[in-house]
Design an enzyme around this catalytic site. Structure first.
Site, PDB file in Angstrom:
ATOM      1  N   LYS A   1       0.786  -1.233  -0.102  1.00 54.78           N
ATOM      2  CA  LYS A   1      -0.098   0.000   0.041  1.00 54.78           C
ATOM      3  C   LYS A   1       0.904   1.389  -0.031  1.00 54.78           C
ATOM      4  O   LYS A   1       0.404   2.389  -0.302  1.00 54.78           O
ATOM      5  CB  LYS A   1      -0.910  -0.110   1.249  1.00 54.78           C
ATOM      6  CG  LYS A   1      -1.962  -1.031   1.390  1.00 54.78           C
ATOM      7  CD  LYS A   1      -2.743  -1.040   2.654  1.00 54.78           C
ATOM      8  CE  LYS A   1      -3.449  -2.017   3.086  1.00 54.78           C
ATOM      9  NZ  LYS A   1      -4.109  -1.849   4.299  1.00 54.78           N
ATOM     10  N   GLY A   2       2.157   0.925   0.538  1.00 58.11           N
ATOM     11  CA  GLY A   2       2.808   2.323   0.958  1.00 58.11           C
ATOM     12  C   GLY A   2       3.080   3.417  -0.236  1.00 58.11           C
ATOM     13  O   GLY A   2       3.325   4.508   0.085  1.00 58.11           O
TER      14      GLY A   2
ATOM     15  N   GLU B   1       7.905   2.829  -6.232  1.00 58.22           N
ATOM     16  CA  GLU B   1       7.813   2.249  -4.632  1.00 58.22           C
ATOM     17  C   GLU B   1       8.221   3.457  -3.669  1.00 58.22           C
ATOM     18  O   GLU B   1       9.060   4.222  -4.055  1.00 58.22           O
ATOM     19  CB  GLU B   1       8.998   1.259  -4.933  1.00 58.22           C
ATOM     20  CG  GLU B   1       9.210   0.176  -3.399  1.00 58.22           C
ATOM     21  CD  GLU B   1       7.922  -0.196  -2.720  1.00 58.22           C
ATOM     22  OE1 GLU B   1       6.950   0.079  -2.625  1.00 58.22           O
ATOM     23  OE2 GLU B   1       8.195  -1.470  -2.119  1.00 58.22           O
ATOM     24  N   ASP B   2       7.786   3.035  -2.389  1.00 55.77           N
ATOM     25  CA  ASP B   2       7.871   4.088  -1.652  1.00 55.77           C
ATOM     26  C   ASP B   2       9.336   3.921  -0.782  1.00 55.77           C
ATOM     27  O   ASP B   2      10.043   5.007  -0.311  1.00 55.77           O
ATOM     28  CB  ASP B   2       6.893   3.691  -0.310  1.00 55.77           C
ATOM     29  CG  ASP B   2       6.476   2.623   0.090  1.00 55.77           C
ATOM     30  OD1 ASP B   2       7.335   1.813  -0.317  1.00 55.77           O
ATOM     31  OD2 ASP B   2       5.811   2.302   0.928  1.00 55.77           O
TER      32      ASP B   2
ATOM     33  N   ASP C   1      14.580  -1.608   1.073  1.00 55.90           N
ATOM     34  CA  ASP C   1      15.103  -2.063   2.190  1.00 55.90           C
ATOM     35  C   ASP C   1      16.008  -3.090   1.993  1.00 55.90           C
ATOM     36  O   ASP C   1      17.227  -2.867   1.319  1.00 55.90           O
ATOM     37  CB  ASP C   1      13.902  -2.297   3.193  1.00 55.90           C
ATOM     38  CG  ASP C   1      14.457  -2.531   4.597  1.00 55.90           C
ATOM     39  OD1 ASP C   1      15.576  -1.919   5.102  1.00 55.90           O
ATOM     40  OD2 ASP C   1      13.860  -3.258   5.176  1.00 55.90           O
TER      41      ASP C   1
ATOM     42  N   LYS D   1      17.203   2.611   1.614  1.00 56.59           N
ATOM     43  CA  LYS D   1      17.884   2.190   2.854  1.00 56.59           C
ATOM     44  C   LYS D   1      18.953   1.101   2.291  1.00 56.59           C
ATOM     45  O   LYS D   1      18.997  -0.098   2.541  1.00 56.59           O
ATOM     46  CB  LYS D   1      17.016   1.571   3.845  1.00 56.59           C
ATOM     47  CG  LYS D   1      16.869   1.894   4.979  1.00 56.59           C
ATOM     48  CD  LYS D   1      16.321   1.141   6.016  1.00 56.59           C
ATOM     49  CE  LYS D   1      14.809   1.593   6.209  1.00 56.59           C
ATOM     50  NZ  LYS D   1      13.929   0.615   7.286  1.00 56.59           N
TER      51      LYS D   1
ATOM     52  N   PHE E   1      13.404   2.781  11.236  1.00 52.28           N
ATOM     53  CA  PHE E   1      12.070   2.524  10.565  1.00 52.28           C
ATOM     54  C   PHE E   1      11.317   3.744  10.318  1.00 52.28           C
ATOM     55  O   PHE E   1      11.100   4.605  11.369  1.00 52.28           O
ATOM     56  CB  PHE E   1      11.410   1.557  11.643  1.00 52.28           C
ATOM     57  CG  PHE E   1      10.183   0.922  10.993  1.00 52.28           C
ATOM     58  CD1 PHE E   1      10.274  -0.202   9.981  1.00 52.28           C
ATOM     59  CD2 PHE E   1       8.673   1.534  11.082  1.00 52.28           C
ATOM     60  CE1 PHE E   1       9.176  -0.670   9.628  1.00 52.28           C
ATOM     61  CE2 PHE E   1       7.770   1.012  10.532  1.00 52.28           C
ATOM     62  CZ  PHE E   1       7.830  -0.176   9.659  1.00 52.28           C
ATOM     63  N   LEU E   2      10.882   4.012   8.990  1.00 49.90           N
ATOM     64  CA  LEU E   2      10.281   5.124   8.526  1.00 49.90           C
ATOM     65  C   LEU E   2       8.612   5.014   8.476  1.00 49.90           C
ATOM     66  O   LEU E   2       8.161   3.989   8.299  1.00 49.90           O
ATOM     67  CB  LEU E   2      10.719   5.637   7.381  1.00 49.90           C
ATOM     68  CG  LEU E   2      12.337   5.723   7.090  1.00 49.90           C
ATOM     69  CD1 LEU E   2      12.655   6.257   5.784  1.00 49.90           C
ATOM     70  CD2 LEU E   2      12.858   6.581   7.910  1.00 49.90           C
TER      71      LEU E   2
ATOM     72  N   ASP F   1       3.793   3.056   6.734  1.00 45.30           N
ATOM     73  CA  ASP F   1       2.792   2.512   7.842  1.00 45.30           C
ATOM     74  C   ASP F   1       3.829   1.841   9.057  1.00 45.30           C
ATOM     75  O   ASP F   1       4.638   1.384   8.808  1.00 45.30           O
ATOM     76  CB  ASP F   1       1.694   1.793   7.830  1.00 45.30           C
ATOM     77  CG  ASP F   1       2.383   0.261   7.385  1.00 45.30           C
ATOM     78  OD1 ASP F   1       3.072   0.056   6.741  1.00 45.30           O
ATOM     79  OD2 ASP F   1       1.651  -0.623   7.901  1.00 45.30           O
TER      80      ASP F   1
ATOM     81  N   ARG G   1       0.243   6.291   8.022  1.00 46.05           N
ATOM     82  CA  ARG G   1       0.359   6.707   6.662  1.00 46.05           C
ATOM     83  C   ARG G   1      -0.166   7.978   6.225  1.00 46.05           C
ATOM     84  O   ARG G   1       0.310   8.467   5.267  1.00 46.05           O
ATOM     85  CB  ARG G   1      -0.666   5.467   5.854  1.00 46.05           C
ATOM     86  CG  ARG G   1      -0.343   4.021   5.799  1.00 46.05           C
ATOM     87  CD  ARG G   1      -1.094   3.149   4.675  1.00 46.05           C
ATOM     88  NE  ARG G   1      -0.917   1.913   5.190  1.00 46.05           N
ATOM     89  CZ  ARG G   1      -0.031   0.953   4.629  1.00 46.05           C
ATOM     90  NH1 ARG G   1       1.036   1.672   3.954  1.00 46.05           N
ATOM     91  NH2 ARG G   1      -0.071  -0.372   5.052  1.00 46.05           N
TER      92      ARG G   1
HETATM   93  P1  5GP Z   1      12.345  -4.979   1.048  1.00 49.35           P
HETATM   94  O1  5GP Z   1      11.717  -6.019   0.242  1.00 49.35           O
HETATM   95  O2  5GP Z   1      12.980  -3.936   0.130  1.00 49.35           O
HETATM   96  O3  5GP Z   1      12.811  -5.448   2.254  1.00 49.35           O
HETATM   97  O4  5GP Z   1      10.946  -3.993   1.663  1.00 49.35           O
HETATM   98  C1  5GP Z   1      10.252  -3.413   1.200  1.00 49.35           C
HETATM   99  C2  5GP Z   1       8.885  -3.192   1.879  1.00 49.35           C
HETATM  100  O5  5GP Z   1       9.242  -3.305   3.152  1.00 49.35           O
HETATM  101  C3  5GP Z   1       8.562  -1.623   1.595  1.00 49.35           C
HETATM  102  O6  5GP Z   1       7.458  -1.861   0.618  1.00 49.35           O
HETATM  103  C4  5GP Z   1       7.510  -1.519   2.960  1.00 49.35           C
HETATM  104  O7  5GP Z   1       6.475  -2.055   2.897  1.00 49.35           O
HETATM  105  C5  5GP Z   1       8.722  -2.239   3.959  1.00 49.35           C
HETATM  106  N1  5GP Z   1       9.469  -1.609   4.517  1.00 49.35           N
HETATM  107  C6  5GP Z   1      11.006  -1.596   4.319  1.00 49.35           C
HETATM  108  N2  5GP Z   1      11.438  -0.501   5.294  1.00 49.35           N
HETATM  109  C7  5GP Z   1      10.309  -0.042   5.653  1.00 49.35           C
HETATM  110  C8  5GP Z   1      10.348   1.283   6.800  1.00 49.35           C
HETATM  111  O8  5GP Z   1      11.228   1.891   7.269  1.00 49.35           O
HETATM  112  N3  5GP Z   1       9.299   1.692   7.147  1.00 49.35           N
HETATM  113  C9  5GP Z   1       7.931   1.116   6.647  1.00 49.35           C
HETATM  114  N4  5GP Z   1       6.825   1.603   7.119  1.00 49.35           N
HETATM  115  N5  5GP Z   1       8.119   0.087   5.813  1.00 49.35           N
HETATM  116  C10 5GP Z   1       9.111  -0.554   5.375  1.00 49.35           C
END
Ligand code: 5GP
Length: 174
Positions: free
Chosen positions: A43-44, A99-100, A103, A131, A152-153, A159, A165
């Site tokens: 949803k982000g 994408e928001d 990570d 990140k 953690f953002l 969210d 959000r």
């Molecule tokens: P990844 O697969 O790159 O580890 O994670 C991507 C997803 O993890 C993002 O779409 C988001 O939903 C969640 N995520 C990763 N880091 C954060 C963060 O710092 N805050 C939030 N709210 N969601 C995160």
């Protein structure tokens, strides 16, 4: 960390607006004469997508896909799957994934691989926050707003347990 903690501002709404404007200018320059499909990851990305597309002065289509990665907590399970699939044709389209946050990279790496198999004309990635310190798989980001620390953002679509959000600034939950 819990959704009871008070969020601390990392990027104010004005800084976010400036970053989104810069990204929109780069995207507009690169997609002139094209009609890309902008694909947001729910949803982000919905707030970022809404602001970004209103700064694009050429025809775009918007679609969203829902993937599962994080559950209701803050740690990634590492397992990704498409929860709500694509309804638009990807084949021979110019696809820009929006994408928001990236990570570990597992989510976008999975989606880009999934989309590549559908043979788009082009496939690029636009990310508001990155990140890099947490990366597990390599990801090429074509358009990036901010590089962020390992915190953690929340806010601006992001969210914690479905809360925050609606915050207009990007904040850290300490
Ligand atoms: P990844 O697969 O790159 O580890 O994670 C991507 C997803 O993890 C993002 O779409 C988001 O939903 C969640 N995520 C990763 N880091 C954060 C963060 O710092 N805050 C939030 N709210 N969601 C995160």
């Amino acid at each position: 960390m819990s959704s009871q903690t008070k969020p601390r501002i990392l990027f104010r709404r004005q800084e976010i607006a400036a970053a989104v404007k810069k990204l929109a200018a780069e995207i507009s320059r690169d997609y002139q004469g094209k009609s890309p499909l902008l694909l947001g990851i729910l949803k982000g990305s919905f707030v970022f997508m809404a602001d970004l597309i209103r700064l694009l002065d050429f025809p775009v289509e918007v679609e969203f896909v829902r993937l599962s990665s994080y559950g209701r907590g803050t740690e990634s399970s590492g397992k990704i799957k498409v929860v709500q699939g694509l309804r638009s044709q990807v084949r021979s389209r110019d696809v820009l994934v929006v994408e928001d946050i990236v990570d570990t990279g597992l989510t976008v790496a999975f989606l880009l691989d999934y989309l590549q198999k559908k043979k788009p004309a082009s496939l690029k990635l636009c990310v508001l926050t990155d990140k890099p310190s947490r990366r597990q798989v390599p990801v090429t980001i074509d358009y990036l707003g901010f590089t962020v620390p390992d915190k953690f953002l929340v806010g601006y679509g992001l969210d914690c347990d479905e809360k925050f959000r609606n915050l207009p600034d990007i904040c850290v939950l300490d």
